[in-house]
Design a protein around this motif. Structure first.
Motif, PDB file in Angstrom:
ATOM      1  N   ASP A  41       0.838  -1.195   0.000  1.00 37.27           N
ATOM      2  CA  ASP A  41       0.000   0.000   0.000  1.00 37.27           C
ATOM      3  C   ASP A  41       0.879   1.255   0.000  1.00 37.27           C
ATOM      4  N   THR A  42       0.247   2.412   0.141  1.00 35.83           N
ATOM      5  CA  THR A  42       0.984   3.685   0.083  1.00 35.83           C
ATOM      6  C   THR A  42       1.227   4.296   1.457  1.00 35.83           C
ATOM      7  N   ILE A  43       0.784   3.622   2.525  1.00 38.51           N
ATOM      8  CA  ILE A  43       0.946   4.194   3.865  1.00 38.51           C
ATOM      9  C   ILE A  43       1.737   3.254   4.782  1.00 38.51           C
ATOM     10  N   ILE A  44       1.211   2.042   5.004  1.00 40.38           N
ATOM     11  CA  ILE A  44       1.813   1.148   5.995  1.00 40.38           C
ATOM     12  C   ILE A  44       3.152   0.596   5.516  1.00 40.38           C
ATOM     13  N   ALA A  45       3.187   0.063   4.297  1.00 41.02           N
ATOM     14  CA  ALA A  45       4.421  -0.539   3.792  1.00 41.02           C
ATOM     15  C   ALA A  45       5.573   0.469   3.751  1.00 41.02           C
ATOM     16  N   PRO A  46       5.385   1.693   3.216  1.00 36.37           N
ATOM     17  CA  PRO A  46       6.482   2.669   3.241  1.00 36.37           C
ATOM     18  C   PRO A  46       6.915   3.037   4.658  1.00 36.37           C
ATOM     19  N   TYR A  47       5.961   3.092   5.588  1.00 40.44           N
ATOM     20  CA  TYR A  47       6.271   3.388   6.989  1.00 40.44           C
ATOM     21  C   TYR A  47       7.201   2.322   7.558  1.00 40.44           C
ATOM     22  N   LEU A  48       6.864   1.044   7.349  1.00 38.49           N
ATOM     23  CA  LEU A  48       7.679  -0.044   7.876  1.00 38.49           C
ATOM     24  C   LEU A  48       9.032  -0.113   7.173  1.00 38.49           C
ATOM     25  N   PRO A  74      -3.026 -11.736  10.103  1.00 38.63           N
ATOM     26  CA  PRO A  74      -3.389 -11.070  11.356  1.00 38.63           C
ATOM     27  C   PRO A  74      -2.711 -11.671  12.579  1.00 38.63           C
ATOM     28  N   ILE A  75      -1.942 -12.744  12.412  1.00 33.54           N
ATOM     29  CA  ILE A  75      -1.235 -13.367  13.534  1.00 33.54           C
ATOM     30  C   ILE A  75      -0.129 -12.427  14.006  1.00 33.54           C
ATOM     31  N   GLU A  76      -0.029 -12.236  15.315  1.00 36.10           N
ATOM     32  CA  GLU A  76       0.927 -11.271  15.879  1.00 36.10           C
ATOM     33  C   GLU A  76       2.324 -11.879  15.897  1.00 36.10           C
ATOM     34  N   ASN A  77       3.000 -11.842  14.744  1.00 35.28           N
ATOM     35  CA  ASN A  77       4.295 -12.497  14.663  1.00 35.28           C
ATOM     36  C   ASN A  77       5.145 -11.903  13.548  1.00 35.28           C
ATOM     37  N   PHE A  87       9.564 -11.725   7.220  1.00 33.29           N
ATOM     38  CA  PHE A  87       8.124 -11.514   7.100  1.00 33.29           C
ATOM     39  C   PHE A  87       7.631 -10.837   8.374  1.00 33.29           C
ATOM     40  N   PHE A  88       6.952  -9.720   8.212  1.00 38.58           N
ATOM     41  CA  PHE A  88       6.424  -8.951   9.345  1.00 38.58           C
ATOM     42  C   PHE A  88       4.917  -8.878   9.169  1.00 38.58           C
ATOM     43  N   ASN A  89       4.169  -9.571  10.026  1.00 44.72           N
ATOM     44  CA  ASN A  89       2.717  -9.652   9.882  1.00 44.72           C
ATOM     45  C   ASN A  89       2.027  -8.372  10.329  1.00 44.72           C
ATOM     46  N   ILE A  90       0.963  -8.012   9.617  1.00 44.71           N
ATOM     47  CA  ILE A  90       0.199  -6.810   9.964  1.00 44.71           C
ATOM     48  C   ILE A  90      -0.405  -6.947  11.354  1.00 44.71           C
ATOM     49  N   GLY A  91      -0.688  -8.177  11.786  1.00 48.66           N
ATOM     50  CA  GLY A  91      -1.245  -8.388  13.120  1.00 48.66           C
ATOM     51  C   GLY A  91      -0.304  -7.927  14.213  1.00 48.66           C
ATOM     52  N   LEU A  92       0.997  -8.139  14.039  1.00 46.84           N
ATOM     53  CA  LEU A  92       1.977  -7.670  15.023  1.00 46.84           C
ATOM     54  C   LEU A  92       2.133  -6.163  14.943  1.00 46.84           C
ATOM     55  N   LEU A  93       2.167  -5.639  13.732  1.00 45.79           N
ATOM     56  CA  LEU A  93       2.308  -4.193  13.561  1.00 45.79           C
ATOM     57  C   LEU A  93       1.146  -3.444  14.208  1.00 45.79           C
ATOM     58  N   ALA A  94      -0.029  -4.064  14.219  1.00 50.09           N
ATOM     59  CA  ALA A  94      -1.208  -3.442  14.829  1.00 50.09           C
ATOM     60  C   ALA A  94      -1.101  -3.360  16.346  1.00 50.09           C
ATOM     61  N   GLU A  95      -0.278  -4.221  16.948  1.00 46.44           N
ATOM     62  CA  GLU A  95      -0.142  -4.238  18.402  1.00 46.44           C
ATOM     63  C   GLU A  95       0.965  -3.312  18.904  1.00 46.44           C
ATOM     64  N   LEU A  96       2.006  -3.112  18.108  1.00 46.86           N
ATOM     65  CA  LEU A  96       3.131  -2.287  18.540  1.00 46.86           C
ATOM     66  C   LEU A  96       2.752  -0.813  18.530  1.00 46.86           C
TER      67      LEU A  96
END
Length: 439
Positions: A41-48, A74-77, A87-96
């Motif tokens: 995407d244009t927001i989350i991926a460039p941020y990470l 969505p797995i926090e891992n 591999f960085f899951n969106i589920g983990l990024l949502a928790e940090l």
């Protein structure tokens, strides 16, 4: 993967065959993850990726040796492969909560790559199963006259636990080297421990906020009495004996084991390896976190985990009661579950109760599992009264209005909502979910 993972010299033909099969399986699996789950995407991926570049800039020896992929899982891992793919899951990024915590996780995964932990894990596993002692024990058990299957299962359980403890030692190594990489950046060193605390919270059912199901699904026309009482059935986890290795290790089944020990170790490292730069934080952390939470929730829904999608949406609704998107996900989940109930495929999508899950989610499972098809009409009406859909023309609101109309058996309202949706979103992402009869 083939270039990075090479068969050890002097390996037997059987060992070589198993080794190459693991390499091929890992390569194909990672290829499919990139194809099917990568977020560009244009927001989350460039941020990470921006945080990743800062980490690599401070640790130039790792430049060119690792690649970062954000996935919609969505797995926090997060995890690293032998070829340097992280591999960085969106589920983990949502928790940090901030860049510093994300940077520490990235440094931890870079350490796995640097220390060649995947290679070590494969070799350790194959050396075990190809050892003379392993083969002898298995051969003896295979000739047992009584309880052969149970004894073989226990044998493999013990080997799995041994392998797990080996992996835990690798985690400690990755924490140590990862923290060293982390201190070279300008991020806040204290956030390493905070990131681990978040992982511990993710694994702890008691840490989940309370969910008042009556507030969303109870109303004068429909009561939840008898539907959400505490479970009385004995869990399969309760059958573990005191002598079992599982009994002595409460975190054996957790996604992120040994967090308490790792926290103490990180505290020691923080005292012995002070940071070299000043702490920095980004202003957009909260905005990105909110987007990540929505993406993770959407992934649960897209994967047909409708009960868990509804659960996560209800939890977030308690914090963001104005969100039409969250209300829409709950309504769409109710509709999807009713359709599966009608099609006699409900057992395929309903989760199983477990003591490792929050009790409020177990209650929600019991509620959904106890309802007849017609009762979803009452449930959706009560939810609509508690959290009414606001007037809007976005895709999720229109889809949710259609779902509500169908749940209420309102044919004219369903036709109107369907026409509004299909005219505005001819290629909408929810087409297959709500209009399965359409190509």
């Amino acid at each position: 993967m083939r270039q990075r993972l090479t068969v050890p010299p002097n390996a037997s033909a059987a060992y070589r065959k198993d080794f190459l099969e693991i390499v091929e399986s890992s390569a194909k699996n990672s290829y499919q993850i990139v194809r099917q789950q990568a977020i560009l995407d244009t927001i989350i991926a460039p941020y990470l990726q921006g945080i990743f570049k800062k980490v690599l800039h401070a640790n130039k020896e790792m430049v060119g040796k690792a690649t970062l992929i954000l996935t919609k899982s969505p797995i926090e891992n997060a995890y690293a492969l032998a070829d340097g793919t992280i591999f960085f899951n969106i589920g983990l990024l949502a928790e940090l909560e901030n860049e510093s915590q994300i940077a520490f996780i990235l440094c931890h995964e870079l350490a796995h790559v640097k220390l060649k932990h995947m290679e070590q894990g494969i070799v350790e596993y194959l050396e075990t199963v190809h050892s003379k002692a392993f083969k002898k024990q298995y051969s003896q058990l295979a000739r047992e006259k009584y309880n052969r299957s149970a004894k073989i299962a226990t044998f493999f359980e013990e080997k799995s636990l041994s392998h797990l403890y080996h992996k835990r030692s690798l985690e400690k190594q990755a924490d140590s080297v990862g923290f060293l990489l982390f201190t070279k950046t300008n991020y806040d060193p204290s956030q390493a421990a905070t990131a681990l605390k978040i992982l511990a919270r993710v694994d702890d059912p008691a840490a989940v906020p309370h969910l008042n199901l009556n507030a969303f699904f109870g109303c004068p026309s429909f009561t939840l009495d008898g539907y959400i009482k505490s479970g009385t059935e004995t869990s399969i986890f309760g059958a573990v004996s005191d002598e079992s290795p599982f009994a002595a290790n409460n975190d054996t089944l957790q996604t992120h084991p040994d967090i308490d020990k790792r926290l103490r170790f990180i505290a020691e490292l923080e005292r012995s390896m002070p940071a070299t730069g000043a702490a920095i934080e980004a202003e957009g952390d909260n905005k990105v976190k909110a987007i990540c939470q929505r993406e993770a929730l959407q992934s649960w829904f897209d994967a047909q985990n409708y009960d868990y999608a509804a659960y996560k949406a209800l939890l977030q609704l308690q914090q963001h009661p104005e969100s039409n998107y969250l209300r829409g996900i709950v309504m769409l989940s109710l509709y999807a579950m009713q359709q599966h109930l009608k099609a006699h495929t409900f057992s395929e999508i309903l989760s199983v109760e477990s003591p490792r899950q929050p009790e409020s989610f177990n209650q929600l499972i019991r509620l959904f599992g106890s309802l007849e098809t017609s009762a979803y009409k009452n449930l959706s009406q009560c939810f609509h009264e508690a959290a009414p859909l606001r007037s809007a023309t976005d895709e999720y609101t229109l889809a949710a209005r259609y779902a509500l109309a169908r749940l209420q058996d309102d044919v004219s309202a369903a036709a109107e909502a369907k026409n509004a949706y299909t005219s505005r979103f001819k290629l909408g992402r929810l087409q297959a979910a709500i209009f399965p009869e359409q190509p």
